[in-house]
Enzyme design. Structure first.
Site, PDB file in Angstrom:
ATOM      1  N   MET A 142      36.573  -4.964  23.422  1.00 55.86           N
ATOM      2  CA  MET A 142      35.604  -5.606  22.792  1.00 55.86           C
ATOM      3  C   MET A 142      34.906  -4.815  21.967  1.00 55.86           C
ATOM      4  SD  MET A 142      33.756  -8.451  25.085  1.00 55.86           S
ATOM      5  CE  MET A 142      32.630  -7.421  25.934  1.00 55.86           C
ATOM      6  N   TYR A 147      39.083  -0.474  15.464  1.00 55.12           N
ATOM      7  CA  TYR A 147      39.590   0.683  16.035  1.00 55.12           C
ATOM      8  C   TYR A 147      40.829   0.442  17.025  1.00 55.12           C
ATOM      9  CZ  TYR A 147      38.854   4.860  18.694  1.00 55.12           C
ATOM     10  OH  TYR A 147      38.931   6.397  19.503  1.00 55.12           O
TER      11      TYR A 147
HETATM   12  N1  LIG Z   1      35.718  11.005  22.327  1.00 55.33           N
HETATM   13  C1  LIG Z   1      36.484   9.846  23.032  1.00 55.33           C
HETATM   14  O1  LIG Z   1      35.967   9.277  24.021  1.00 55.33           O
HETATM   15  C2  LIG Z   1      37.681   9.540  22.365  1.00 55.33           C
HETATM   16  C3  LIG Z   1      38.699   8.700  23.306  1.00 55.33           C
HETATM   17  C4  LIG Z   1      39.740   8.432  22.668  1.00 55.33           C
HETATM   18  C5  LIG Z   1      40.331   8.807  21.511  1.00 55.33           C
HETATM   19  N2  LIG Z   1      39.329   9.574  20.670  1.00 55.33           N
HETATM   20  C6  LIG Z   1      40.033  10.013  19.493  1.00 55.33           C
HETATM   21  O2  LIG Z   1      39.986  11.347  19.355  1.00 55.33           O
HETATM   22  C7  LIG Z   1      39.959  11.818  18.088  1.00 55.33           C
HETATM   23  C8  LIG Z   1      38.712  12.902  18.038  1.00 55.33           C
HETATM   24  O3  LIG Z   1      37.631  12.333  18.507  1.00 55.33           O
HETATM   25  P1  LIG Z   1      36.251  13.120  18.736  1.00 55.33           P
HETATM   26  O4  LIG Z   1      35.626  12.378  20.091  1.00 55.33           O
HETATM   27  O5  LIG Z   1      36.301  14.346  19.106  1.00 55.33           O
HETATM   28  O6  LIG Z   1      35.497  12.733  17.408  1.00 55.33           O
HETATM   29  P2  LIG Z   1      34.109  13.371  16.868  1.00 55.33           P
HETATM   30  O7  LIG Z   1      33.290  14.317  17.636  1.00 55.33           O
HETATM   31  O8  LIG Z   1      33.392  12.548  16.217  1.00 55.33           O
HETATM   32  O9  LIG Z   1      34.809  14.373  15.580  1.00 55.33           O
HETATM   33  C9  LIG Z   1      35.466  13.778  14.649  1.00 55.33           C
HETATM   34  C10 LIG Z   1      36.128  14.990  13.664  1.00 55.33           C
HETATM   35  O10 LIG Z   1      36.803  14.308  12.652  1.00 55.33           O
HETATM   36  C11 LIG Z   1      36.631  14.658  11.551  1.00 55.33           C
HETATM   37  N3  LIG Z   1      36.572  13.468  10.610  1.00 55.33           N
HETATM   38  C12 LIG Z   1      36.224  12.378  10.744  1.00 55.33           C
HETATM   39  N4  LIG Z   1      36.319  11.440   9.549  1.00 55.33           N
HETATM   40  C13 LIG Z   1      37.239  12.332   8.792  1.00 55.33           C
HETATM   41  C14 LIG Z   1      38.003  12.328   7.630  1.00 55.33           C
HETATM   42  N5  LIG Z   1      37.919  11.138   6.764  1.00 55.33           N
HETATM   43  N6  LIG Z   1      38.594  13.067   7.023  1.00 55.33           N
HETATM   44  C15 LIG Z   1      38.673  14.521   7.619  1.00 55.33           C
HETATM   45  N7  LIG Z   1      38.147  14.571   9.045  1.00 55.33           N
HETATM   46  C16 LIG Z   1      37.418  13.667   9.507  1.00 55.33           C
HETATM   47  C17 LIG Z   1      34.948  14.935  11.630  1.00 55.33           C
HETATM   48  O11 LIG Z   1      34.613  15.830  10.508  1.00 55.33           O
HETATM   49  P3  LIG Z   1      32.925  16.325  10.177  1.00 55.33           P
HETATM   50  O12 LIG Z   1      32.577  17.207  11.548  1.00 55.33           O
HETATM   51  O13 LIG Z   1      33.124  16.669   9.107  1.00 55.33           O
HETATM   52  O14 LIG Z   1      32.212  14.934  10.270  1.00 55.33           O
HETATM   53  C18 LIG Z   1      35.287  15.885  12.983  1.00 55.33           C
HETATM   54  O15 LIG Z   1      35.812  16.836  13.014  1.00 55.33           O
HETATM   55  C19 LIG Z   1      39.507  10.685  17.331  1.00 55.33           C
HETATM   56  O16 LIG Z   1      40.530   9.979  16.699  1.00 55.33           O
HETATM   57  C20 LIG Z   1      39.163   9.436  18.282  1.00 55.33           C
HETATM   58  O17 LIG Z   1      39.367   8.201  17.978  1.00 55.33           O
HETATM   59  C21 LIG Z   1      38.070   9.869  21.068  1.00 55.33           C
END
Ligand SMILES: NC(=O)c1ccc[n+]([C@@H]2O[C@H](COP(=O)([O-])OP(=O)(O)OC[C@H]3O[C@@H](n4cnc5c(N)ncnc54)[C@H](OP(=O)(O)O)[C@@H]3O)[C@@H](O)[C@H]2O)c1
Length: 240
Positions: A142, A147
Protein backbone atom coordinates in the site's frame (compact mmCIF):
# COMPACT_ATOMS: atom_id res chain seq x y z
CA UNK A 1 38.27 -15.98 -10.31
CA UNK A 2 38.69 -12.18 -10.19
CA UNK A 3 36.38 -10.33 -12.57
CA UNK A 4 35.21 -6.76 -13.25
CA UNK A 5 31.99 -5.90 -11.41
CA UNK A 6 29.85 -2.79 -11.90
CA UNK A 7 27.34 -1.87 -9.18
CA UNK A 8 24.71 0.82 -9.81
CA UNK A 9 23.88 2.93 -6.78
CA UNK A 10 27.08 1.50 -5.33
CA UNK A 11 28.16 4.36 -3.08
CA UNK A 12 25.53 4.14 -0.33
CA UNK A 13 23.35 1.60 1.49
CA UNK A 14 22.98 -1.88 0.05
CA UNK A 15 25.04 -1.00 -3.05
CA UNK A 16 28.02 0.11 -0.95
CA UNK A 17 27.90 -3.16 1.01
CA UNK A 18 27.75 -5.10 -2.28
CA UNK A 19 30.80 -3.22 -3.63
CA UNK A 20 32.81 -3.94 -0.47
CA UNK A 21 31.85 -7.63 -0.41
CA UNK A 22 32.70 -8.10 -4.11
CA UNK A 23 36.02 -6.36 -3.53
CA UNK A 24 36.74 -8.65 -0.55
CA UNK A 25 35.90 -11.62 -2.80
CA UNK A 26 38.74 -10.47 -5.07
CA UNK A 27 36.83 -8.72 -7.86
CA UNK A 28 37.74 -5.39 -9.46
CA UNK A 29 34.76 -3.19 -8.61
CA UNK A 30 33.35 0.03 -10.10
CA UNK A 31 30.52 1.95 -8.42
CA UNK A 32 27.97 4.17 -10.15
CA UNK A 33 25.90 6.83 -8.35
CA UNK A 34 23.42 9.59 -9.22
CA UNK A 35 24.33 12.90 -7.61
CA UNK A 36 25.45 12.67 -3.97
CA UNK A 37 29.09 13.62 -4.62
CA UNK A 38 29.93 13.88 -0.92
CA UNK A 39 28.83 10.31 -0.15
CA UNK A 40 30.61 9.07 -3.29
CA UNK A 41 33.88 10.81 -2.37
CA UNK A 42 33.72 9.38 1.17
CA UNK A 43 33.03 5.89 -0.19
CA UNK A 44 35.92 6.17 -2.67
CA UNK A 45 38.33 7.38 0.03
CA UNK A 46 37.33 4.52 2.37
CA UNK A 47 37.40 1.71 -0.19
CA UNK A 48 39.63 2.80 -3.08
CA UNK A 49 36.78 1.76 -5.41
CA UNK A 50 36.42 4.12 -8.40
CA UNK A 51 33.09 5.97 -8.64
CA UNK A 52 31.23 7.07 -11.77
CA UNK A 53 28.33 9.54 -11.82
CA UNK A 54 25.43 9.06 -14.22
CA UNK A 55 21.67 8.61 -14.18
CA UNK A 56 20.65 4.98 -14.74
CA UNK A 57 17.33 6.22 -16.13
CA UNK A 58 19.11 7.77 -19.12
CA UNK A 59 20.07 5.25 -21.83
CA UNK A 60 22.73 7.40 -23.51
CA UNK A 61 24.31 8.24 -20.16
CA UNK A 62 24.44 4.51 -19.31
CA UNK A 63 26.05 3.61 -22.64
CA UNK A 64 28.67 6.36 -22.22
CA UNK A 65 29.25 5.56 -18.54
CA UNK A 66 29.72 1.85 -19.20
CA UNK A 67 32.14 2.62 -22.05
CA UNK A 68 34.24 4.69 -19.60
CA UNK A 69 34.11 2.00 -16.90
CA UNK A 70 35.18 -0.66 -19.40
CA UNK A 71 37.99 1.48 -20.84
CA UNK A 72 39.39 2.05 -17.34
CA UNK A 73 38.74 -1.37 -15.77
CA UNK A 74 38.12 -3.94 -18.50
CA UNK A 75 34.93 -5.62 -19.77
CA UNK A 76 32.09 -5.88 -17.25
CA UNK A 77 31.47 -9.54 -16.36
CA UNK A 78 29.31 -8.90 -13.29
CA UNK A 79 26.52 -6.30 -13.39
CA UNK A 80 24.55 -5.47 -10.25
CA UNK A 81 21.43 -3.43 -11.03
CA UNK A 82 20.92 -2.03 -7.54
CA UNK A 83 20.09 1.70 -7.92
CA UNK A 84 16.55 2.48 -6.86
CA UNK A 85 14.32 5.18 -5.44
CA UNK A 86 10.91 5.49 -3.80
CA UNK A 87 8.28 8.20 -4.41
CA UNK A 88 5.52 6.95 -2.13
CA UNK A 89 1.86 7.96 -1.99
CA UNK A 90 -1.57 6.43 -2.47
CA UNK A 91 -2.29 5.74 -6.12
CA UNK A 92 -5.43 7.92 -6.13
CA UNK A 93 -3.21 10.87 -5.19
CA UNK A 94 -0.09 9.85 -7.14
CA UNK A 95 1.25 12.29 -9.73
CA UNK A 96 2.57 11.22 -13.12
CA UNK A 97 5.98 12.47 -11.98
CA UNK A 98 5.96 10.13 -8.95
CA UNK A 99 5.01 7.23 -11.21
CA UNK A 100 7.51 8.02 -13.96
CA UNK A 101 10.48 8.72 -11.69
CA UNK A 102 10.18 5.29 -10.07
CA UNK A 103 9.57 3.35 -13.31
CA UNK A 104 12.42 5.17 -15.03
CA UNK A 105 14.99 4.69 -12.25
CA UNK A 106 13.98 1.24 -11.05
CA UNK A 107 12.80 -0.49 -14.25
CA UNK A 108 13.93 1.36 -17.41
CA UNK A 109 17.41 1.22 -15.85
CA UNK A 110 17.44 -2.56 -16.35
CA UNK A 111 17.31 -2.09 -20.12
CA UNK A 112 19.66 0.91 -20.05
CA UNK A 113 22.36 -0.87 -18.04
CA UNK A 114 22.04 -4.44 -19.27
CA UNK A 115 21.69 -3.85 -23.03
CA UNK A 116 25.19 -2.31 -23.39
CA UNK A 117 26.92 -5.22 -21.57
CA UNK A 118 24.97 -8.27 -22.72
CA UNK A 119 26.57 -8.67 -26.14
CA UNK A 120 30.06 -8.65 -24.62
CA UNK A 121 29.01 -11.22 -22.01
CA UNK A 122 27.58 -13.45 -24.75
CA UNK A 123 30.75 -13.13 -26.82
CA UNK A 124 32.91 -14.06 -23.79
CA UNK A 125 30.50 -16.87 -22.74
CA UNK A 126 30.34 -15.58 -19.19
CA UNK A 127 28.15 -13.15 -17.29
CA UNK A 128 26.43 -12.52 -14.00
CA UNK A 129 23.47 -10.12 -13.89
CA UNK A 130 21.86 -9.54 -10.53
CA UNK A 131 18.90 -7.23 -9.94
CA UNK A 132 17.97 -5.93 -6.50
CA UNK A 133 14.18 -6.23 -6.43
CA UNK A 134 12.14 -5.99 -3.21
CA UNK A 135 9.73 -7.81 -0.92
CA UNK A 136 7.21 -5.20 -2.08
CA UNK A 137 7.52 -6.43 -5.67
CA UNK A 138 6.56 -9.89 -4.41
CA UNK A 139 3.66 -9.00 -2.11
CA UNK A 140 2.64 -5.48 -3.17
CA UNK A 141 2.66 -2.58 -0.71
CA UNK A 142 0.00 0.00 0.00
CA UNK A 143 1.35 3.47 -0.86
CA UNK A 144 3.86 1.99 -3.30
CA UNK A 145 1.94 1.02 -6.44
CA UNK A 146 4.71 2.57 -8.55
CA UNK A 147 7.53 0.86 -6.62
CA UNK A 148 5.72 -2.50 -6.37
CA UNK A 149 5.07 -2.47 -10.14
CA UNK A 150 8.71 -1.72 -10.93
CA UNK A 151 10.05 -4.29 -8.49
CA UNK A 152 7.67 -6.99 -9.79
CA UNK A 153 8.94 -6.03 -13.25
CA UNK A 154 12.47 -6.91 -12.10
CA UNK A 155 11.31 -10.47 -11.47
CA UNK A 156 9.82 -10.90 -14.96
CA UNK A 157 12.95 -9.35 -16.47
CA UNK A 158 15.28 -11.89 -14.86
CA UNK A 159 13.05 -14.86 -15.72
CA UNK A 160 12.97 -14.01 -19.44
CA UNK A 161 16.58 -12.83 -19.81
CA UNK A 162 17.84 -15.90 -17.95
CA UNK A 163 16.23 -18.21 -20.51
CA UNK A 164 17.67 -16.29 -23.47
CA UNK A 165 21.23 -16.39 -22.10
CA UNK A 166 21.62 -19.63 -20.12
CA UNK A 167 23.32 -21.35 -23.03
CA UNK A 168 25.90 -18.54 -23.14
CA UNK A 169 27.11 -19.03 -19.56
CA UNK A 170 25.23 -15.98 -18.30
CA UNK A 171 23.08 -16.19 -15.18
CA UNK A 172 20.39 -13.60 -14.41
CA UNK A 173 18.85 -13.48 -10.95
CA UNK A 174 16.95 -11.18 -8.62
CA UNK A 175 17.32 -10.71 -4.88
CA UNK A 176 14.24 -9.54 -3.01
CA UNK A 177 15.34 -7.89 0.24
CA UNK A 178 12.93 -7.24 3.05
CA UNK A 179 13.39 -4.06 5.09
CA UNK A 180 17.10 -3.25 5.38
CA UNK A 181 18.62 -0.53 7.59
CA UNK A 182 19.64 2.08 4.97
CA UNK A 183 18.83 5.74 4.25
CA UNK A 184 15.82 4.58 2.18
CA UNK A 185 14.23 2.93 5.22
CA UNK A 186 15.33 5.66 7.69
CA UNK A 187 13.24 8.05 5.57
CA UNK A 188 10.05 6.22 6.67
CA UNK A 189 7.92 7.75 9.45
CA UNK A 190 8.99 6.28 12.84
CA UNK A 191 5.56 4.79 13.66
CA UNK A 192 5.30 3.09 10.25
CA UNK A 193 8.78 1.62 10.68
CA UNK A 194 7.86 0.27 14.15
CA UNK A 195 4.83 -1.47 12.61
CA UNK A 196 7.03 -2.98 9.88
CA UNK A 197 9.59 -4.32 12.38
CA UNK A 198 6.78 -5.81 14.49
CA UNK A 199 5.77 -7.84 11.40
CA UNK A 200 9.24 -9.31 10.84
CA UNK A 201 9.53 -12.71 12.59
CA UNK A 202 13.22 -12.03 13.29
CA UNK A 203 12.20 -8.80 15.04
CA UNK A 204 14.80 -6.61 13.35
CA UNK A 205 15.74 -4.90 10.11
CA UNK A 206 18.17 -6.67 7.79
CA UNK A 207 21.75 -5.53 7.33
CA UNK A 208 23.10 -4.43 3.92
CA UNK A 209 25.88 -7.05 4.35
CA UNK A 210 23.23 -9.79 4.46
CA UNK A 211 22.18 -8.86 0.92
CA UNK A 212 25.78 -8.41 -0.21
CA UNK A 213 26.79 -11.97 0.67
CA UNK A 214 23.95 -13.36 -1.44
CA UNK A 215 25.30 -11.28 -4.33
CA UNK A 216 28.82 -12.65 -3.79
CA UNK A 217 27.52 -16.21 -4.03
CA UNK A 218 25.44 -15.57 -7.17
CA UNK A 219 28.37 -13.75 -8.82
CA UNK A 220 30.79 -16.58 -8.08
CA UNK A 221 31.52 -19.70 -10.10
CA UNK A 222 29.58 -21.65 -7.41
CA UNK A 223 26.43 -19.80 -8.49
CA UNK A 224 26.65 -21.11 -12.07
CA UNK A 225 23.53 -23.34 -11.92
CA UNK A 226 21.20 -20.72 -10.39
CA UNK A 227 19.39 -18.61 -12.96
CA UNK A 228 16.03 -16.92 -13.48
CA UNK A 229 15.39 -17.10 -9.74
CA UNK A 230 14.37 -14.61 -7.09
CA UNK A 231 16.19 -15.05 -3.78
CA UNK A 232 14.23 -13.83 -0.78
CA UNK A 233 16.19 -12.26 2.11
CA UNK A 234 13.60 -10.81 4.47
CA UNK A 235 13.83 -12.26 8.01
CA UNK A 236 10.70 -14.37 7.37
CA UNK A 237 8.43 -11.37 6.75
CA UNK A 238 6.93 -12.74 3.52
CA UNK A 239 7.31 -16.34 2.39
CA UNK A 240 7.10 -16.18 -1.39
N1 LIG B 1 16.55 -0.49 2.01
C1 LIG B 1 15.62 -1.41 1.90
O1 LIG B 1 14.95 -1.79 2.88
C2 LIG B 1 15.34 -2.06 0.59
C3 LIG B 1 14.44 -3.13 0.57
C4 LIG B 1 14.18 -3.78 -0.62
C5 LIG B 1 14.80 -3.35 -1.78
N2 LIG B 1 15.65 -2.29 -1.74
C6 LIG B 1 16.28 -1.90 -3.01
O2 LIG B 1 17.67 -1.97 -2.86
C7 LIG B 1 18.29 -0.99 -3.68
C8 LIG B 1 19.23 -0.13 -2.83
O3 LIG B 1 18.45 0.48 -1.82
P1 LIG B 1 19.13 1.32 -0.62
O4 LIG B 1 18.21 1.23 0.53
O5 LIG B 1 20.55 0.93 -0.46
O6 LIG B 1 19.04 2.80 -1.23
P2 LIG B 1 19.78 4.15 -0.80
O7 LIG B 1 20.46 3.98 0.52
O8 LIG B 1 18.76 5.22 -0.96
O9 LIG B 1 20.93 4.30 -1.94
C9 LIG B 1 20.52 4.42 -3.26
C10 LIG B 1 21.72 4.42 -4.18
O10 LIG B 1 21.22 4.45 -5.54
C11 LIG B 1 21.75 5.57 -6.22
N3 LIG B 1 20.78 6.08 -7.20
C12 LIG B 1 19.53 6.52 -6.99
N4 LIG B 1 18.98 6.94 -8.16
C13 LIG B 1 19.93 6.76 -9.11
C14 LIG B 1 19.99 7.03 -10.51
N5 LIG B 1 18.95 7.56 -11.17
N6 LIG B 1 21.14 6.75 -11.17
C15 LIG B 1 22.21 6.21 -10.52
N7 LIG B 1 22.21 5.93 -9.20
C16 LIG B 1 21.08 6.20 -8.51
C17 LIG B 1 22.08 6.58 -5.12
O11 LIG B 1 23.03 7.53 -5.59
P3 LIG B 1 23.25 8.94 -4.78
O12 LIG B 1 24.00 8.57 -3.52
O13 LIG B 1 24.06 9.75 -5.72
O14 LIG B 1 21.89 9.47 -4.49
C18 LIG B 1 22.60 5.65 -4.03
O15 LIG B 1 23.95 5.30 -4.31
C19 LIG B 1 17.15 -0.21 -4.33
O16 LIG B 1 16.88 -0.72 -5.61
C20 LIG B 1 15.99 -0.47 -3.41
O17 LIG B 1 14.76 -0.33 -4.06
C21 LIG B 1 15.94 -1.64 -0.59
Amino acid sequence: MARVALVTGGTRGIGAAICKALQEAGHKVAANYAGNDEAAAKFKAETGIPVYKWDVGDYDACAAGIATVEAENGPVDILINNAGITRDGFFHKMSKDQWSAVIRTNLDSLFNMTRPVIEGMRARSFGRIIVISSINGQKGQMGQVNYSAAKAGDIGFVKALAQENAVKGITVNAIAPGYIGTDMVSAMPEEALKRVVAGIPMGRLGKPEEIAQMVVFLASDHGAFSTGATFTVNGGQYLA
